[in-house]
Scaffold this motif. Structure first.
Motif, PDB file in Angstrom:
ATOM      1  N   ARG A   1      30.245  19.640  74.471  1.00  0.00           N
ATOM      2  CA  ARG A   1      29.345  20.771  74.552  1.00  0.00           C
ATOM      3  C   ARG A   1      29.181  21.406  73.188  1.00  0.00           C
ATOM      4  NH1 ARG A   1      32.242  23.430  79.767  1.00  0.00           N
ATOM      5  NH2 ARG A   1      31.397  22.046  81.354  1.00  0.00           N
ATOM      6  N   LYS A   2      27.964  21.571  72.751  1.00  0.00           N
ATOM      7  CA  LYS A   2      27.703  22.197  71.467  1.00  0.00           C
ATOM      8  C   LYS A   2      28.245  23.619  71.484  1.00  0.00           C
ATOM      9  CE  LYS A   2      24.012  23.177  68.188  1.00  0.00           C
ATOM     10  NZ  LYS A   2      22.567  23.115  67.940  1.00  0.00           N
ATOM     11  N   GLY A   3      28.993  23.968  70.438  1.00  0.00           N
ATOM     12  CA  GLY A   3      29.518  25.326  70.324  1.00  0.00           C
ATOM     13  C   GLY A   3      30.811  25.560  71.074  1.00  0.00           C
ATOM     14  N   THR A   4      31.443  24.513  71.600  1.00  0.00           N
ATOM     15  CA  THR A   4      32.709  24.694  72.297  1.00  0.00           C
ATOM     16  C   THR A   4      33.746  25.280  71.353  1.00  0.00           C
ATOM     17  OG1 THR A   4      32.262  22.834  73.750  1.00  0.00           O
ATOM     18  CG2 THR A   4      34.542  23.527  73.576  1.00  0.00           C
ATOM     19  N   ARG A   5      34.451  26.310  71.822  1.00  0.00           N
ATOM     20  CA  ARG A   5      35.474  26.943  70.999  1.00  0.00           C
ATOM     21  C   ARG A   5      36.740  26.095  70.974  1.00  0.00           C
ATOM     22  NH1 ARG A   5      36.038  32.157  74.321  1.00  0.00           N
ATOM     23  NH2 ARG A   5      35.705  30.593  75.916  1.00  0.00           N
ATOM     24  N   LEU A   6      37.444  26.135  69.848  1.00  0.00           N
ATOM     25  CA  LEU A   6      38.671  25.362  69.709  1.00  0.00           C
ATOM     26  C   LEU A   6      39.917  26.190  69.981  1.00  0.00           C
ATOM     27  CD1 LEU A   6      37.860  23.144  66.611  1.00  0.00           C
ATOM     28  CD2 LEU A   6      37.500  22.674  69.040  1.00  0.00           C
ATOM     29  N   SER A   7      39.786  27.520  69.995  1.00  0.00           N
ATOM     30  CA  SER A   7      40.909  28.392  70.305  1.00  0.00           C
ATOM     31  C   SER A   7      40.377  29.586  71.071  1.00  0.00           C
ATOM     32  CB  SER A   7      41.607  28.846  69.019  1.00  0.00           C
ATOM     33  OG  SER A   7      42.663  29.750  69.311  1.00  0.00           O
ATOM     34  N   PHE A   8      40.913  29.800  72.270  1.00  0.00           N
ATOM     35  CA  PHE A   8      40.385  30.885  73.090  1.00  0.00           C
ATOM     36  C   PHE A   8      41.390  31.260  74.175  1.00  0.00           C
ATOM     37  CE2 PHE A   8      38.827  26.763  74.498  1.00  0.00           C
ATOM     38  CZ  PHE A   8      39.180  26.737  75.836  1.00  0.00           C
ATOM     39  N   PRO A   9      41.300  32.523  74.666  1.00  0.00           N
ATOM     40  CA  PRO A   9      42.134  32.895  75.811  1.00  0.00           C
ATOM     41  C   PRO A   9      41.826  31.988  76.989  1.00  0.00           C
ATOM     42  CG  PRO A   9      41.060  34.819  74.855  1.00  0.00           C
ATOM     43  CD  PRO A   9      40.431  33.608  74.230  1.00  0.00           C
ATOM     44  N   LEU A  10      42.841  31.618  77.734  1.00  0.00           N
ATOM     45  CA  LEU A  10      42.660  30.759  78.896  1.00  0.00           C
ATOM     46  C   LEU A  10      41.972  31.581  79.974  1.00  0.00           C
ATOM     47  CD1 LEU A  10      43.238  27.909  79.834  1.00  0.00           C
ATOM     48  CD2 LEU A  10      45.379  28.721  80.786  1.00  0.00           C
ATOM     49  N   GLN A  11      40.654  31.499  79.986  1.00  0.00           N
ATOM     50  CA  GLN A  11      39.847  32.373  80.816  1.00  0.00           C
ATOM     51  C   GLN A  11      38.638  31.624  81.334  1.00  0.00           C
ATOM     52  OE1 GLN A  11      38.436  35.791  78.625  1.00  0.00           O
ATOM     53  NE2 GLN A  11      38.629  37.112  80.409  1.00  0.00           N
ATOM     54  N   ASN A  12      38.266  31.903  82.577  1.00  0.00           N
ATOM     55  CA  ASN A  12      37.080  31.295  83.159  1.00  0.00           C
ATOM     56  C   ASN A  12      35.819  31.950  82.598  1.00  0.00           C
ATOM     57  OD1 ASN A  12      38.176  29.338  84.965  1.00  0.00           O
ATOM     58  ND2 ASN A  12      38.821  31.000  86.326  1.00  0.00           N
TER      59      ASN A  12
ATOM     60  N   TRP B   1      41.257  35.176  85.047  1.00  0.00           N
ATOM     61  CA  TRP B   1      42.372  34.490  84.395  1.00  0.00           C
ATOM     62  C   TRP B   1      42.966  33.479  85.369  1.00  0.00           C
ATOM     63  CZ3 TRP B   1      42.807  35.757  79.384  1.00  0.00           C
ATOM     64  CH2 TRP B   1      42.259  36.981  78.977  1.00  0.00           C
ATOM     65  N   PRO B   2      42.858  32.199  85.099  1.00  0.00           N
ATOM     66  CA  PRO B   2      43.376  31.198  86.045  1.00  0.00           C
ATOM     67  C   PRO B   2      44.906  31.173  86.070  1.00  0.00           C
ATOM     68  CG  PRO B   2      42.587  30.128  84.052  1.00  0.00           C
ATOM     69  CD  PRO B   2      42.218  31.583  83.928  1.00  0.00           C
ATOM     70  N   ASP B   3      45.448  30.967  87.254  1.00  0.00           N
ATOM     71  CA  ASP B   3      46.898  30.791  87.413  1.00  0.00           C
ATOM     72  C   ASP B   3      47.276  29.317  87.436  1.00  0.00           C
ATOM     73  OD1 ASP B   3      47.514  33.530  87.574  1.00  0.00           O
ATOM     74  OD2 ASP B   3      47.110  33.565  89.735  1.00  0.00           O
ATOM     75  N   HIS B   4      46.327  28.468  87.795  1.00  0.00           N
ATOM     76  CA  HIS B   4      46.577  27.042  87.914  1.00  0.00           C
ATOM     77  C   HIS B   4      45.495  26.281  87.141  1.00  0.00           C
ATOM     78  CE1 HIS B   4      48.270  28.991  91.495  1.00  0.00           C
ATOM     79  NE2 HIS B   4      49.213  28.085  91.424  1.00  0.00           N
ATOM     80  N   VAL B   5      45.921  25.458  86.188  1.00  0.00           N
ATOM     81  CA  VAL B   5      44.967  24.688  85.389  1.00  0.00           C
ATOM     82  C   VAL B   5      45.375  23.221  85.405  1.00  0.00           C
ATOM     83  CG1 VAL B   5      44.366  26.631  83.897  1.00  0.00           C
ATOM     84  CG2 VAL B   5      46.220  25.084  83.215  1.00  0.00           C
ATOM     85  N   ALA B   6      44.459  22.378  84.969  1.00  0.00           N
ATOM     86  CA  ALA B   6      44.748  20.952  84.864  1.00  0.00           C
ATOM     87  C   ALA B   6      44.109  20.416  83.603  1.00  0.00           C
ATOM     88  CB  ALA B   6      44.224  20.197  86.082  1.00  0.00           C
ATOM     89  N   VAL B   7      44.772  19.447  83.005  1.00  0.00           N
ATOM     90  CA  VAL B   7      44.208  18.665  81.913  1.00  0.00           C
ATOM     91  C   VAL B   7      44.019  17.252  82.457  1.00  0.00           C
ATOM     92  CG1 VAL B   7      44.624  17.673  79.640  1.00  0.00           C
ATOM     93  CG2 VAL B   7      45.192  20.063  80.060  1.00  0.00           C
TER      94      VAL B   7
ATOM     95  N   THR C   1      42.017  24.813  88.463  1.00  0.00           N
ATOM     96  CA  THR C   1      42.085  24.008  89.681  1.00  0.00           C
ATOM     97  C   THR C   1      41.884  24.846  90.943  1.00  0.00           C
ATOM     98  OG1 THR C   1      44.500  24.230  89.694  1.00  0.00           O
ATOM     99  CG2 THR C   1      43.580  22.282  88.630  1.00  0.00           C
ATOM    100  N   THR C   2      41.958  26.156  90.835  1.00  0.00           N
ATOM    101  CA  THR C   2      41.714  27.007  92.009  1.00  0.00           C
ATOM    102  C   THR C   2      40.231  27.066  92.331  1.00  0.00           C
ATOM    103  OG1 THR C   2      43.667  28.355  91.535  1.00  0.00           O
ATOM    104  CG2 THR C   2      42.013  29.308  93.007  1.00  0.00           C
TER     105      THR C   2
ATOM    106  N   ILE D   1      36.682  24.415  82.184  1.00  0.00           N
ATOM    107  CA  ILE D   1      36.730  25.396  81.104  1.00  0.00           C
ATOM    108  C   ILE D   1      36.240  24.794  79.804  1.00  0.00           C
ATOM    109  CG2 ILE D   1      38.258  26.927  79.795  1.00  0.00           C
ATOM    110  CD1 ILE D   1      40.029  27.040  82.352  1.00  0.00           C
ATOM    111  N   THR D   2      36.640  23.559  79.512  1.00  0.00           N
ATOM    112  CA  THR D   2      36.159  22.866  78.324  1.00  0.00           C
ATOM    113  C   THR D   2      36.351  21.368  78.504  1.00  0.00           C
ATOM    114  OG1 THR D   2      36.193  22.903  75.886  1.00  0.00           O
ATOM    115  CG2 THR D   2      38.325  22.922  77.000  1.00  0.00           C
ATOM    116  N   ARG D   3      35.629  20.597  77.698  1.00  0.00           N
ATOM    117  CA  ARG D   3      35.693  19.138  77.784  1.00  0.00           C
ATOM    118  C   ARG D   3      35.496  18.571  76.385  1.00  0.00           C
ATOM    119  NH1 ARG D   3      33.566  14.426  81.315  1.00  0.00           N
ATOM    120  NH2 ARG D   3      33.902  15.798  83.089  1.00  0.00           N
ATOM    121  N   TYR D   4      36.226  17.504  76.072  1.00  0.00           N
ATOM    122  CA  TYR D   4      36.137  16.872  74.765  1.00  0.00           C
ATOM    123  C   TYR D   4      36.038  15.353  74.910  1.00  0.00           C
ATOM    124  CZ  TYR D   4      37.896  21.360  73.102  1.00  0.00           C
ATOM    125  OH  TYR D   4      38.061  22.696  72.849  1.00  0.00           O
ATOM    126  N   VAL D   5      35.325  14.746  73.965  1.00  0.00           N
ATOM    127  CA  VAL D   5      35.282  13.293  73.850  1.00  0.00           C
ATOM    128  C   VAL D   5      36.376  12.853  72.890  1.00  0.00           C
ATOM    129  CG1 VAL D   5      33.921  11.351  72.981  1.00  0.00           C
ATOM    130  CG2 VAL D   5      32.807  13.151  74.308  1.00  0.00           C
TER     131      VAL D   5
END
Length: 198
Positions: free
Chosen positions: A7-18, A23-29, A141-142, A147-151
């Protein structure tokens, strides 16, 4: 860099936030990639011959400061505190969508853990220049929100430090790393990630 944002403009450092500010309690990579197009050689006992497949492995390394306190990967599927779990090994990349998923319950994370580094290594020893359509994505995951995606593309390396979760007094942050490493197994990767610790 060895990967680039989808995604163009994706941030590389950010609060874990939707995107809606929650604020998510459960996330997945989640990690995905295409299988080899050279065909699979199956031995008489049913095993797949190394070199005829693409076997990427995802891992999560849990740190207290600069000390490794736990690891979750295809040979240890759950952290000792139960907060991090691995979906299991995908030895070929077959199937549609995510091939390996690491889930994190931030509410159960041991207080001593200050960061979690996510890795991918090429167990079958291909470089990322030989692997097609590899990606990783971070999601809540809730709600199912991505939140973000990378190639993960190109380069002579056989592993990647993909990103990390960092605990702060206010919240967890996600920090994209995207640095190539040379490792086929998580044990070979551990000494190479010290430079990415907070």
């Amino acid at each position: 860099m060895p990967w680039s944002p989808l995604r163009k403009g994706t941030r590389l450092s950010f609060p874990l936030q939707n995107p809606d500010g929650s604020w998510p309690d459960h996330v997945a990579v989640s990690l995905g990639w295409d299988p080899s197009d050279q065909g699979l050689w199956v031995d008489a006992d049913g095993t797949i011959t190394p070199g005829s497949r693409i076997d990427l492995n995802s891992a999560a390394l849990l740190f207290a400061g600069e000390v490794l306190v736990d690891a979750v990967y295809h040979e240890q599927l759950v952290s000792r505190d139960g907060s991090v779990s691995h979906s299991g090994d995908s030895p070929t990349g077959d199937g549609v969508g995510d091939n390996e998923v690491i889930t994190v319950d931030l509410t159960r994370m041991t207080p001593e853990v200050t960061s979690v580094i996510f890795l991918v290594t090429s167990y079958s020893e291909q470089s990322f220049a030989q692997i097609e359509n590899a990606y990783y994505r971070l999601l809540d995951t809730t709600t199912g929100t991505e939140i973000t995606r990378y190639v993960l593309s190109g380069g002579p390396h056989t592993g990647l430090a993909m990103g990390k979760l960092v605990r702060t007094p206010q919240c967890w942050y996600f920090v994209g790393i995207g640095a190539g490493i040379y490792a086929h197994h998580v044990a070979e990767a551990v000494p190479q990630v010290a430079r990415f610790l907070p």
